[in-house]
Design a protein around this motif. Sequence first.
Motif, PDB file in Angstrom:
ATOM      1  N   GLN A 163     -18.301 -79.159  28.218  1.00 28.20           N
ATOM      2  CA  GLN A 163     -16.856 -79.629  27.667  1.00 28.20           C
ATOM      3  C   GLN A 163     -17.307 -80.680  26.500  1.00 28.20           C
ATOM      4  O   GLN A 163     -18.229 -81.004  26.218  1.00 28.20           O
ATOM      5  CB  GLN A 163     -16.202 -80.776  28.823  1.00 28.20           C
ATOM      6  CG  GLN A 163     -14.891 -81.376  28.155  1.00 28.20           C
ATOM      7  CD  GLN A 163     -13.961 -81.861  29.199  1.00 28.20           C
ATOM      8  OE1 GLN A 163     -13.908 -81.390  30.133  1.00 28.20           O
ATOM      9  NE2 GLN A 163     -13.570 -83.111  28.974  1.00 28.20           N
ATOM     10  N   LYS A 216     -13.067 -68.089  20.724  1.00 25.72           N
ATOM     11  CA  LYS A 216     -12.945 -67.670  22.070  1.00 25.72           C
ATOM     12  C   LYS A 216     -14.347 -67.878  22.783  1.00 25.72           C
ATOM     13  O   LYS A 216     -14.380 -68.244  23.933  1.00 25.72           O
ATOM     14  CB  LYS A 216     -12.485 -66.411  22.313  1.00 25.72           C
ATOM     15  CG  LYS A 216     -10.947 -65.944  22.100  1.00 25.72           C
ATOM     16  CD  LYS A 216     -10.056 -67.268  22.637  1.00 25.72           C
ATOM     17  CE  LYS A 216      -8.572 -66.782  22.132  1.00 25.72           C
ATOM     18  NZ  LYS A 216      -7.647 -67.635  22.790  1.00 25.72           N
ATOM     19  N   ARG A 232      -9.926 -81.723  23.712  1.00 21.94           N
ATOM     20  CA  ARG A 232     -10.783 -81.376  24.659  1.00 21.94           C
ATOM     21  C   ARG A 232     -10.941 -79.825  24.720  1.00 21.94           C
ATOM     22  O   ARG A 232      -9.869 -79.257  24.621  1.00 21.94           O
ATOM     23  CB  ARG A 232     -10.526 -81.880  26.031  1.00 21.94           C
ATOM     24  CG  ARG A 232     -10.898 -83.364  26.105  1.00 21.94           C
ATOM     25  CD  ARG A 232     -10.482 -83.888  27.534  1.00 21.94           C
ATOM     26  NE  ARG A 232      -8.957 -83.838  27.743  1.00 21.94           N
ATOM     27  CZ  ARG A 232      -8.277 -84.217  28.877  1.00 21.94           C
ATOM     28  NH1 ARG A 232      -8.880 -84.438  29.802  1.00 21.94           N
ATOM     29  NH2 ARG A 232      -7.121 -84.139  28.830  1.00 21.94           N
ATOM     30  N   ALA A 233     -12.035 -79.222  25.046  1.00 23.10           N
ATOM     31  CA  ALA A 233     -12.299 -77.976  25.189  1.00 23.10           C
ATOM     32  C   ALA A 233     -13.184 -77.824  26.410  1.00 23.10           C
ATOM     33  O   ALA A 233     -14.269 -78.482  26.444  1.00 23.10           O
ATOM     34  CB  ALA A 233     -12.551 -77.069  24.032  1.00 23.10           C
ATOM     35  N   ALA A 234     -13.083 -76.840  27.395  1.00 24.52           N
ATOM     36  CA  ALA A 234     -13.778 -76.664  28.680  1.00 24.52           C
ATOM     37  C   ALA A 234     -14.326 -75.224  28.264  1.00 24.52           C
ATOM     38  O   ALA A 234     -13.536 -74.410  27.999  1.00 24.52           O
ATOM     39  CB  ALA A 234     -13.096 -76.838  29.918  1.00 24.52           C
ATOM     40  N   TYR A 235     -15.697 -74.975  28.468  1.00 24.04           N
ATOM     41  CA  TYR A 235     -16.458 -73.885  28.424  1.00 24.04           C
ATOM     42  C   TYR A 235     -17.102 -73.403  29.527  1.00 24.04           C
ATOM     43  O   TYR A 235     -17.588 -74.168  30.354  1.00 24.04           O
ATOM     44  CB  TYR A 235     -17.484 -73.881  27.171  1.00 24.04           C
ATOM     45  CG  TYR A 235     -16.949 -74.080  26.029  1.00 24.04           C
ATOM     46  CD1 TYR A 235     -16.409 -72.996  24.954  1.00 24.04           C
ATOM     47  CD2 TYR A 235     -16.515 -75.319  25.452  1.00 24.04           C
ATOM     48  CE1 TYR A 235     -15.793 -73.349  23.857  1.00 24.04           C
ATOM     49  CE2 TYR A 235     -15.975 -75.580  24.368  1.00 24.04           C
ATOM     50  CZ  TYR A 235     -15.465 -74.568  23.384  1.00 24.04           C
ATOM     51  OH  TYR A 235     -14.920 -74.635  22.190  1.00 24.04           O
ATOM     52  N   LEU A 265     -11.393 -81.561  31.719  1.00 26.04           N
ATOM     53  CA  LEU A 265     -10.559 -80.619  31.570  1.00 26.04           C
ATOM     54  C   LEU A 265     -10.399 -79.526  32.393  1.00 26.04           C
ATOM     55  O   LEU A 265      -9.371 -79.092  32.925  1.00 26.04           O
ATOM     56  CB  LEU A 265     -10.432 -79.957  30.052  1.00 26.04           C
ATOM     57  CG  LEU A 265      -9.245 -79.371  29.490  1.00 26.04           C
ATOM     58  CD1 LEU A 265      -8.161 -80.393  29.615  1.00 26.04           C
ATOM     59  CD2 LEU A 265      -9.432 -78.990  28.010  1.00 26.04           C
ATOM     60  N   ALA A 266     -11.778 -79.020  32.930  1.00 23.63           N
ATOM     61  CA  ALA A 266     -11.684 -78.149  34.040  1.00 23.63           C
ATOM     62  C   ALA A 266     -12.756 -78.945  35.041  1.00 23.63           C
ATOM     63  O   ALA A 266     -13.895 -79.381  34.476  1.00 23.63           O
ATOM     64  CB  ALA A 266     -12.251 -76.621  33.478  1.00 23.63           C
ATOM     65  N   ALA A 307     -12.646 -71.752  28.133  1.00 25.47           N
ATOM     66  CA  ALA A 307     -11.484 -71.850  29.397  1.00 25.47           C
ATOM     67  C   ALA A 307     -10.384 -72.502  29.367  1.00 25.47           C
ATOM     68  O   ALA A 307      -9.368 -72.044  29.583  1.00 25.47           O
ATOM     69  CB  ALA A 307     -12.558 -72.294  30.759  1.00 25.47           C
ATOM     70  N   GLU A 308     -10.277 -73.859  28.906  1.00 27.52           N
ATOM     71  CA  GLU A 308      -9.189 -74.494  28.772  1.00 27.52           C
ATOM     72  C   GLU A 308      -9.420 -75.450  27.257  1.00 27.52           C
ATOM     73  O   GLU A 308     -10.467 -75.905  27.087  1.00 27.52           O
ATOM     74  CB  GLU A 308      -9.141 -75.612  29.828  1.00 27.52           C
ATOM     75  CG  GLU A 308      -8.811 -74.840  31.247  1.00 27.52           C
ATOM     76  CD  GLU A 308      -7.473 -74.405  31.453  1.00 27.52           C
ATOM     77  OE1 GLU A 308      -6.707 -74.732  30.657  1.00 27.52           O
ATOM     78  OE2 GLU A 308      -7.303 -73.600  32.452  1.00 27.52           O
ATOM     79  N   LYS A 309      -8.255 -75.745  26.757  1.00 23.76           N
ATOM     80  CA  LYS A 309      -8.031 -76.665  25.644  1.00 23.76           C
ATOM     81  C   LYS A 309      -7.042 -77.390  25.690  1.00 23.76           C
ATOM     82  O   LYS A 309      -5.848 -77.088  26.079  1.00 23.76           O
ATOM     83  CB  LYS A 309      -8.307 -75.904  24.338  1.00 23.76           C
ATOM     84  CG  LYS A 309      -7.009 -74.816  23.937  1.00 23.76           C
ATOM     85  CD  LYS A 309      -7.464 -74.027  22.830  1.00 23.76           C
ATOM     86  CE  LYS A 309      -6.376 -72.827  22.753  1.00 23.76           C
ATOM     87  NZ  LYS A 309      -6.398 -71.876  21.549  1.00 23.76           N
ATOM     88  N   SER A 310      -7.009 -78.658  24.955  1.00 20.91           N
ATOM     89  CA  SER A 310      -5.849 -79.591  24.937  1.00 20.91           C
ATOM     90  C   SER A 310      -6.288 -80.414  23.589  1.00 20.91           C
ATOM     91  O   SER A 310      -7.423 -80.863  23.770  1.00 20.91           O
ATOM     92  CB  SER A 310      -5.759 -80.425  26.464  1.00 20.91           C
ATOM     93  OG  SER A 310      -4.774 -81.248  26.353  1.00 20.91           O
TER      94      SER A 310
END
Length: 262
Positions: free
Chosen positions: A167, A110, A154-157, A198-199, A123-126
């Motif tokens: 990202q 996390k 992809r993952a946004a932090y 992604l964000a 924050a987001e993942k895909s």
Amino acid sequence: MSTRKRRRTPASDWNLPILTDWGLKPRQQRLLVIIASIAGVLVAAVTLTTVIAALGSDARSDTQQAAGLSPEGTRPEKFEGWASPKVFAPIAERAKDAQPVTAKELFAGKTLTGAHKVTLKLAEKSVDTDCSAALWGAELIAQVGDAGCSQAARAAYTSTDGRYLAQFTLLNLNDAKVAGELVESLKSLHRGGWVRPLAPFPPDAYTEGGAYALGHYVALVWLSRADGAEPSPRDDFANLALTVRAAEKPLFKRVVALTGAS
């Protein structure tokens, strides 16, 4: 006694047969033609305005593309690319590393913690099997397609102090050769094609990006301050990039699984 000849009244220019048949007098015909002419001018003006507006929209779109912009955001103002380290030679070909990556594998944590008390929160993942869904820019999408891209993860932090956005994107390609070629191409290609956020990043934000060949994978890193401003001396984007690249750790585990090395 002279007789005055009666002068014949000239035929009216507004005596149009079809309107006369409708029972309209010359004066009524003239008024109708004037009204129709005004209406025609108004319709033409509205049509011309619509066409000009459409052309203006196209012109703005062309300008955005020339500037490297997309509906999803901006391209990185600063970009660097790196070739694959030798440690990833065991996974130089996807045929030897055939298991697809998963969101659980790459983004299980996390948070990502770096030096100088930098902590990024997921924050987001895909994970997309259609790589074009994660990218914009026709030339970039075409090259990635030719490289056999099978996944785009992809993952946004966001940093826990709310100061930064980051990202991480991982492209799963055929082999190290095409991965290296993509990284090299992106040194100029990023101006006309990049990753979809992604964000969302702030509008008109200053962002920095990097591409890293990792065997048959390419990692794309994208960084920004949360307020979109250019970094100040207290903003260490290099450390921020190293922090978000902790998402690459599962690839080292894949190398270990193939080679047995510690």
